[in-house]
Design a protein around this motif. Sequence first.
Motif, PDB file in Angstrom:
ATOM      1  N   ILE A  24       0.822  -1.206   0.000  1.00 50.75           N
ATOM      2  CA  ILE A  24       0.000   0.000   0.000  1.00 50.75           C
ATOM      3  C   ILE A  24       0.857   1.258   0.000  1.00 50.75           C
ATOM      4  O   ILE A  24       0.369   2.348  -0.296  1.00 50.75           O
ATOM      5  N   GLY A  25       2.164   1.122   0.344  1.00 56.15           N
ATOM      6  CA  GLY A  25       3.062   2.263   0.311  1.00 56.15           C
ATOM      7  C   GLY A  25       2.829   3.225   1.462  1.00 56.15           C
ATOM      8  O   GLY A  25       2.098   2.938   2.411  1.00 56.15           O
ATOM      9  N   GLY A  26       3.442   4.381   1.370  1.00 55.68           N
ATOM     10  CA  GLY A  26       3.288   5.385   2.426  1.00 55.68           C
ATOM     11  C   GLY A  26       4.432   5.364   3.409  1.00 55.68           C
ATOM     12  O   GLY A  26       5.569   5.030   3.070  1.00 55.68           O
ATOM     13  N   CYS A 172      -3.010 -14.779  -0.449  1.00 58.29           N
ATOM     14  CA  CYS A 172      -4.298 -14.117  -0.216  1.00 58.29           C
ATOM     15  C   CYS A 172      -4.357 -13.514   1.183  1.00 58.29           C
ATOM     16  O   CYS A 172      -5.068 -12.519   1.403  1.00 58.29           O
ATOM     17  N   ALA A 173      -3.619 -14.062   2.148  1.00 63.57           N
ATOM     18  CA  ALA A 173      -3.569 -13.444   3.476  1.00 63.57           C
ATOM     19  C   ALA A 173      -2.888 -12.086   3.398  1.00 63.57           C
ATOM     20  O   ALA A 173      -3.347 -11.111   4.011  1.00 63.57           O
ATOM     21  N   ILE A 174      -1.812 -12.004   2.640  1.00 67.98           N
ATOM     22  CA  ILE A 174      -1.097 -10.735   2.477  1.00 67.98           C
ATOM     23  C   ILE A 174      -1.970  -9.735   1.720  1.00 67.98           C
ATOM     24  O   ILE A 174      -2.064  -8.556   2.095  1.00 67.98           O
ATOM     25  N   SER A 175      -2.617 -10.189   0.660  1.00 72.03           N
ATOM     26  CA  SER A 175      -3.485  -9.295  -0.116  1.00 72.03           C
ATOM     27  C   SER A 175      -4.647  -8.793   0.727  1.00 72.03           C
ATOM     28  O   SER A 175      -5.004  -7.605   0.670  1.00 72.03           O
ATOM     29  N   GLY A 176      -5.246  -9.704   1.507  1.00 69.80           N
ATOM     30  CA  GLY A 176      -6.351  -9.286   2.371  1.00 69.80           C
ATOM     31  C   GLY A 176      -5.904  -8.303   3.433  1.00 69.80           C
ATOM     32  O   GLY A 176      -6.603  -7.322   3.723  1.00 69.80           O
ATOM     33  N   LEU A 177      -4.730  -8.551   4.021  1.00 68.33           N
ATOM     34  CA  LEU A 177      -4.226  -7.640   5.046  1.00 68.33           C
ATOM     35  C   LEU A 177      -3.891  -6.281   4.440  1.00 68.33           C
ATOM     36  O   LEU A 177      -4.160  -5.242   5.062  1.00 68.33           O
ATOM     37  N   ALA A 178      -3.330  -6.278   3.235  1.00 65.73           N
ATOM     38  CA  ALA A 178      -3.026  -5.003   2.578  1.00 65.73           C
ATOM     39  C   ALA A 178      -4.305  -4.190   2.373  1.00 65.73           C
ATOM     40  O   ALA A 178      -4.323  -2.965   2.598  1.00 65.73           O
ATOM     41  N   SER A 182      -5.148  -0.632   4.188  1.00 68.18           N
ATOM     42  CA  SER A 182      -5.363   0.566   3.367  1.00 68.18           C
ATOM     43  C   SER A 182      -6.563   1.360   3.855  1.00 68.18           C
ATOM     44  O   SER A 182      -6.636   2.580   3.674  1.00 68.18           O
ATOM     45  N   LEU A 183      -7.520   0.663   4.498  1.00 65.88           N
ATOM     46  CA  LEU A 183      -8.695   1.352   5.019  1.00 65.88           C
ATOM     47  C   LEU A 183      -8.343   2.243   6.206  1.00 65.88           C
ATOM     48  O   LEU A 183      -9.110   3.150   6.551  1.00 65.88           O
ATOM     49  N   LYS A 184      -7.204   1.981   6.827  1.00 65.42           N
ATOM     50  CA  LYS A 184      -6.787   2.759   7.987  1.00 65.42           C
ATOM     51  C   LYS A 184      -5.953   3.978   7.611  1.00 65.42           C
ATOM     52  O   LYS A 184      -5.645   4.797   8.484  1.00 65.42           O
ATOM     53  N   ARG A 185      -5.577   4.074   6.343  1.00 66.46           N
ATOM     54  CA  ARG A 185      -4.756   5.194   5.900  1.00 66.46           C
ATOM     55  C   ARG A 185      -5.586   6.086   4.986  1.00 66.46           C
ATOM     56  O   ARG A 185      -5.830   5.756   3.823  1.00 66.46           O
ATOM     57  N   PRO A 186      -6.025   7.218   5.492  1.00 67.12           N
ATOM     58  CA  PRO A 186      -6.920   8.076   4.701  1.00 67.12           C
ATOM     59  C   PRO A 186      -6.282   8.605   3.422  1.00 67.12           C
ATOM     60  O   PRO A 186      -6.999   8.991   2.495  1.00 67.12           O
ATOM     61  N   GLN A 187      -4.940   8.623   3.367  1.00 64.64           N
ATOM     62  CA  GLN A 187      -4.285   9.175   2.172  1.00 64.64           C
ATOM     63  C   GLN A 187      -4.278   8.196   0.997  1.00 64.64           C
ATOM     64  O   GLN A 187      -3.926   8.578  -0.123  1.00 64.64           O
ATOM     65  N   GLU A 195      -8.443  -1.660  -5.996  1.00 59.45           N
ATOM     66  CA  GLU A 195      -7.501  -2.578  -6.632  1.00 59.45           C
ATOM     67  C   GLU A 195      -7.019  -3.631  -5.641  1.00 59.45           C
ATOM     68  O   GLU A 195      -6.925  -4.824  -5.974  1.00 59.45           O
ATOM     69  N   LEU A 196      -6.721  -3.201  -4.420  1.00 58.80           N
ATOM     70  CA  LEU A 196      -6.273  -4.135  -3.391  1.00 58.80           C
ATOM     71  C   LEU A 196      -7.370  -5.125  -3.027  1.00 58.80           C
ATOM     72  O   LEU A 196      -7.110  -6.311  -2.825  1.00 58.80           O
ATOM     73  N   LYS A 197      -8.605  -4.642  -2.974  1.00 54.99           N
ATOM     74  CA  LYS A 197      -9.726  -5.527  -2.657  1.00 54.99           C
ATOM     75  C   LYS A 197      -9.937  -6.552  -3.763  1.00 54.99           C
ATOM     76  O   LYS A 197     -10.166  -7.750  -3.488  1.00 54.99           O
TER      77      LYS A 197
END
Length: 226
Positions: A24-26, A172-178, A182-187, A195-197
Amino acid sequence: MATSGTRTFTLYVNEVIEEAYSRIGGETITGKESSSGRRSLNLLFKEWSNRSIQLWSVSESTQTLTSGTANYTLNSYTIDVEDAVISVTNSDNTRTDYEIERISRDDYLKIPNKADTGRPSQYFLDKQLTPVVYLYPTPDSADSFRYKERKALEDITAATETIDIPNRFLPCAISGLAYYLSLKRPQIEMQRRQELKMLYEEEFNRAMQDNREKVDLKITPDLRNV
Protein backbone atom coordinates in the motif's frame (compact mmCIF):
# COMPACT_ATOMS: atom_id res chain seq x y z
CA MET A 1 22.23 -24.38 -11.50
CA ALA A 2 20.90 -26.73 -8.82
CA THR A 3 17.61 -26.09 -7.08
CA SER A 4 17.40 -25.74 -3.29
CA GLY A 5 15.82 -29.14 -2.69
CA THR A 6 13.64 -27.68 0.07
CA ARG A 7 9.92 -26.92 0.23
CA THR A 8 9.68 -25.20 3.59
CA PHE A 9 9.29 -21.53 2.66
CA THR A 10 7.00 -19.63 4.99
CA LEU A 11 6.63 -16.16 6.46
CA TYR A 12 6.45 -15.04 10.06
CA VAL A 13 3.77 -12.63 11.21
CA ASN A 14 6.07 -9.60 11.06
CA GLU A 15 7.10 -10.49 7.49
CA VAL A 16 3.46 -10.83 6.41
CA ILE A 17 2.72 -7.38 7.89
CA GLU A 18 5.79 -5.84 6.22
CA GLU A 19 4.79 -7.31 2.86
CA ALA A 20 1.23 -6.00 3.22
CA TYR A 21 2.38 -2.50 4.16
CA SER A 22 4.83 -2.44 1.24
CA ARG A 23 1.94 -3.03 -1.14
CA ILE A 24 0.00 0.00 0.00
CA GLY A 25 3.06 2.26 0.31
CA GLY A 26 3.29 5.38 2.43
CA GLU A 27 5.17 5.85 5.67
CA THR A 28 7.56 3.37 7.21
CA ILE A 29 6.16 0.88 9.71
CA THR A 30 6.19 1.95 13.33
CA GLY A 31 5.72 -0.21 16.41
CA LYS A 32 2.13 1.01 16.65
CA GLU A 33 1.41 0.03 13.05
CA SER A 34 2.93 -3.41 13.61
CA SER A 35 0.48 -3.93 16.48
CA SER A 36 -2.35 -2.64 14.29
CA GLY A 37 -1.28 -5.09 11.58
CA ARG A 38 -1.51 -8.06 13.95
CA ARG A 39 -4.98 -6.94 15.03
CA SER A 40 -6.12 -6.59 11.42
CA LEU A 41 -4.71 -10.02 10.56
CA ASN A 42 -6.72 -11.57 13.39
CA LEU A 43 -9.85 -9.81 12.11
CA LEU A 44 -9.12 -11.04 8.58
CA PHE A 45 -9.06 -14.64 9.80
CA LYS A 46 -12.34 -14.14 11.65
CA GLU A 47 -13.81 -12.94 8.37
CA TRP A 48 -12.53 -16.09 6.64
CA SER A 49 -14.52 -18.24 9.06
CA ASN A 50 -17.72 -16.65 7.67
CA ARG A 51 -16.88 -17.48 4.07
CA SER A 52 -16.45 -21.22 3.72
CA ILE A 53 -14.74 -24.28 5.13
CA GLN A 54 -10.97 -24.20 5.52
CA LEU A 55 -10.18 -27.92 5.32
CA TRP A 56 -7.03 -27.65 7.44
CA SER A 57 -9.15 -26.36 10.34
CA VAL A 58 -11.30 -29.52 10.41
CA SER A 59 -10.28 -32.33 12.75
CA GLU A 60 -11.97 -35.24 14.47
CA SER A 61 -13.11 -34.89 18.07
CA THR A 62 -14.85 -37.29 20.42
CA GLN A 63 -17.39 -36.67 23.15
CA THR A 64 -18.04 -39.54 25.55
CA LEU A 65 -21.76 -39.85 26.17
CA THR A 66 -23.45 -40.27 29.54
CA SER A 67 -26.57 -42.35 29.88
CA GLY A 68 -29.53 -40.04 30.45
CA THR A 69 -27.75 -36.86 29.32
CA ALA A 70 -28.97 -35.32 26.04
CA ASN A 71 -26.87 -32.14 25.67
CA TYR A 72 -23.10 -31.61 25.62
CA THR A 73 -21.02 -28.43 25.53
CA LEU A 74 -18.36 -28.40 22.82
CA ASN A 75 -15.17 -26.36 22.60
CA SER A 76 -15.48 -22.59 22.66
CA TYR A 77 -13.44 -22.40 19.43
CA THR A 78 -15.76 -24.78 17.54
CA ILE A 79 -17.32 -22.98 14.58
CA ASP A 80 -19.36 -25.85 13.21
CA VAL A 81 -19.79 -29.63 13.06
CA GLU A 82 -19.39 -30.97 9.53
CA ASP A 83 -20.25 -34.66 10.05
CA ALA A 84 -20.97 -36.91 13.02
CA VAL A 85 -21.52 -40.53 13.99
CA ILE A 86 -22.40 -42.46 17.12
CA SER A 87 -19.52 -44.83 17.80
CA VAL A 88 -20.41 -48.04 19.65
CA THR A 89 -17.77 -50.37 21.09
CA ASN A 90 -18.77 -53.99 20.53
CA SER A 91 -18.21 -56.92 22.88
CA ASP A 92 -15.12 -57.99 20.90
CA ASN A 93 -13.65 -54.44 21.22
CA THR A 94 -14.34 -53.61 17.59
CA ARG A 95 -16.13 -50.35 16.82
CA THR A 96 -19.27 -49.72 14.81
CA ASP A 97 -20.11 -46.21 13.64
CA TYR A 98 -23.76 -45.32 13.10
CA GLU A 99 -24.79 -42.38 10.94
CA ILE A 100 -26.51 -39.56 12.80
CA GLU A 101 -28.60 -36.90 11.06
CA ARG A 102 -28.28 -33.20 11.74
CA ILE A 103 -31.59 -31.42 12.28
CA SER A 104 -32.58 -27.78 12.64
CA ARG A 105 -33.61 -25.87 15.74
CA ASP A 106 -37.26 -26.05 14.69
CA ASP A 107 -37.09 -29.79 14.06
CA TYR A 108 -35.57 -30.39 17.48
CA LEU A 109 -38.15 -28.13 19.14
CA LYS A 110 -40.99 -30.13 17.58
CA ILE A 111 -39.84 -33.50 18.93
CA PRO A 112 -42.72 -34.45 21.27
CA ASN A 113 -40.78 -36.32 23.94
CA LYS A 114 -37.12 -35.39 24.10
CA ALA A 115 -36.67 -37.70 27.10
CA ASP A 116 -36.98 -40.80 24.88
CA THR A 117 -33.88 -42.93 25.32
CA GLY A 118 -31.92 -45.10 22.91
CA ARG A 119 -29.01 -44.81 20.51
CA PRO A 120 -29.07 -41.21 19.18
CA SER A 121 -29.99 -40.88 15.51
CA GLN A 122 -30.29 -37.07 15.30
CA TYR A 123 -28.46 -34.06 16.63
CA PHE A 124 -29.05 -30.33 16.79
CA LEU A 125 -26.10 -27.93 17.08
CA ASP A 126 -26.99 -24.82 19.07
CA LYS A 127 -24.47 -22.20 17.93
CA GLN A 128 -24.07 -20.15 21.07
CA LEU A 129 -20.80 -18.39 22.01
CA THR A 130 -19.85 -21.84 23.26
CA PRO A 131 -21.79 -24.30 21.08
CA VAL A 132 -23.95 -27.04 22.58
CA VAL A 133 -25.02 -30.24 20.83
CA TYR A 134 -28.39 -31.86 21.62
CA LEU A 135 -28.87 -35.56 20.86
CA TYR A 136 -32.11 -37.43 20.20
CA PRO A 137 -33.01 -39.92 21.48
CA THR A 138 -31.26 -39.26 24.77
CA PRO A 139 -28.31 -41.69 25.03
CA ASP A 140 -28.96 -44.81 27.05
CA SER A 141 -25.33 -45.99 27.18
CA ALA A 142 -21.78 -44.62 27.34
CA ASP A 143 -21.11 -44.59 23.59
CA SER A 144 -19.17 -41.87 21.80
CA PHE A 145 -20.27 -38.91 19.70
CA ARG A 146 -17.53 -38.63 17.06
CA TYR A 147 -17.64 -35.53 14.92
CA LYS A 148 -15.67 -33.49 12.39
CA GLU A 149 -15.13 -30.19 14.14
CA ARG A 150 -14.38 -26.99 12.22
CA LYS A 151 -12.23 -24.87 14.49
CA ALA A 152 -11.44 -21.17 14.48
CA LEU A 153 -7.95 -20.37 13.22
CA GLU A 154 -5.40 -19.83 15.96
CA ASP A 155 -4.92 -16.29 17.24
CA ILE A 156 -1.92 -14.19 16.29
CA THR A 157 -0.26 -12.92 19.44
CA ALA A 158 3.36 -12.12 18.52
CA ALA A 159 5.36 -10.91 15.53
CA THR A 160 7.67 -13.94 15.60
CA GLU A 161 4.93 -16.55 15.22
CA THR A 162 4.01 -18.42 12.08
CA ILE A 163 0.40 -18.31 10.89
CA ASP A 164 -2.18 -21.08 11.25
CA ILE A 165 -2.70 -21.44 7.48
CA PRO A 166 -1.10 -23.53 4.72
CA ASN A 167 1.68 -21.72 2.90
CA ARG A 168 -0.38 -21.69 -0.30
CA PHE A 169 -2.78 -19.28 1.47
CA LEU A 170 -0.03 -16.75 2.26
CA PRO A 171 -0.60 -14.70 -0.94
CA CYS A 172 -4.30 -14.12 -0.22
CA ALA A 173 -3.57 -13.44 3.48
CA ILE A 174 -1.10 -10.74 2.48
CA SER A 175 -3.49 -9.30 -0.12
CA GLY A 176 -6.35 -9.29 2.37
CA LEU A 177 -4.23 -7.64 5.05
CA ALA A 178 -3.03 -5.00 2.58
CA TYR A 179 -6.65 -4.15 1.80
CA TYR A 180 -7.59 -4.00 5.49
CA LEU A 181 -4.62 -1.77 6.28
CA SER A 182 -5.36 0.57 3.37
CA LEU A 183 -8.70 1.35 5.02
CA LYS A 184 -6.79 2.76 7.99
CA ARG A 185 -4.76 5.19 5.90
CA PRO A 186 -6.92 8.08 4.70
CA GLN A 187 -4.28 9.17 2.17
CA ILE A 188 -4.73 5.96 0.16
CA GLU A 189 -6.86 6.73 -2.89
CA MET A 190 -10.19 4.96 -3.28
CA GLN A 191 -9.12 3.49 -6.61
CA ARG A 192 -6.06 1.92 -5.00
CA ARG A 193 -8.20 0.45 -2.22
CA GLN A 194 -10.50 -1.09 -4.81
CA GLU A 195 -7.50 -2.58 -6.63
CA LEU A 196 -6.27 -4.13 -3.39
CA LYS A 197 -9.73 -5.53 -2.66
CA MET A 198 -10.07 -7.04 -6.13
CA LEU A 199 -6.65 -8.67 -5.85
CA TYR A 200 -7.55 -10.07 -2.44
CA GLU A 201 -10.84 -11.55 -3.65
CA GLU A 202 -9.17 -13.03 -6.72
CA GLU A 203 -6.38 -14.69 -4.74
CA PHE A 204 -8.75 -15.92 -2.02
CA ASN A 205 -11.12 -17.49 -4.57
CA ARG A 206 -8.21 -19.10 -6.37
CA ALA A 207 -6.90 -20.63 -3.14
CA MET A 208 -10.36 -21.87 -2.12
CA GLN A 209 -10.87 -23.57 -5.49
CA ASP A 210 -8.12 -26.00 -4.53
CA ASN A 211 -9.29 -26.17 -0.90
CA ARG A 212 -11.94 -28.80 -1.49
CA GLU A 213 -12.39 -32.53 -1.41
CA LYS A 214 -11.84 -33.78 -4.94
CA VAL A 215 -14.25 -36.68 -5.10
CA ASP A 216 -17.04 -37.62 -7.47
CA LEU A 217 -20.50 -36.31 -6.66
CA LYS A 218 -23.02 -39.12 -6.18
CA ILE A 219 -26.75 -38.41 -5.88
CA THR A 220 -28.96 -41.24 -4.62
CA PRO A 221 -32.77 -40.81 -4.61
CA ASP A 222 -34.62 -41.55 -1.39
CA LEU A 223 -37.24 -44.12 -2.42
CA ARG A 224 -38.48 -44.99 1.06
CA ASN A 225 -41.64 -42.86 0.75
CA VAL A 226 -42.33 -43.48 -2.92
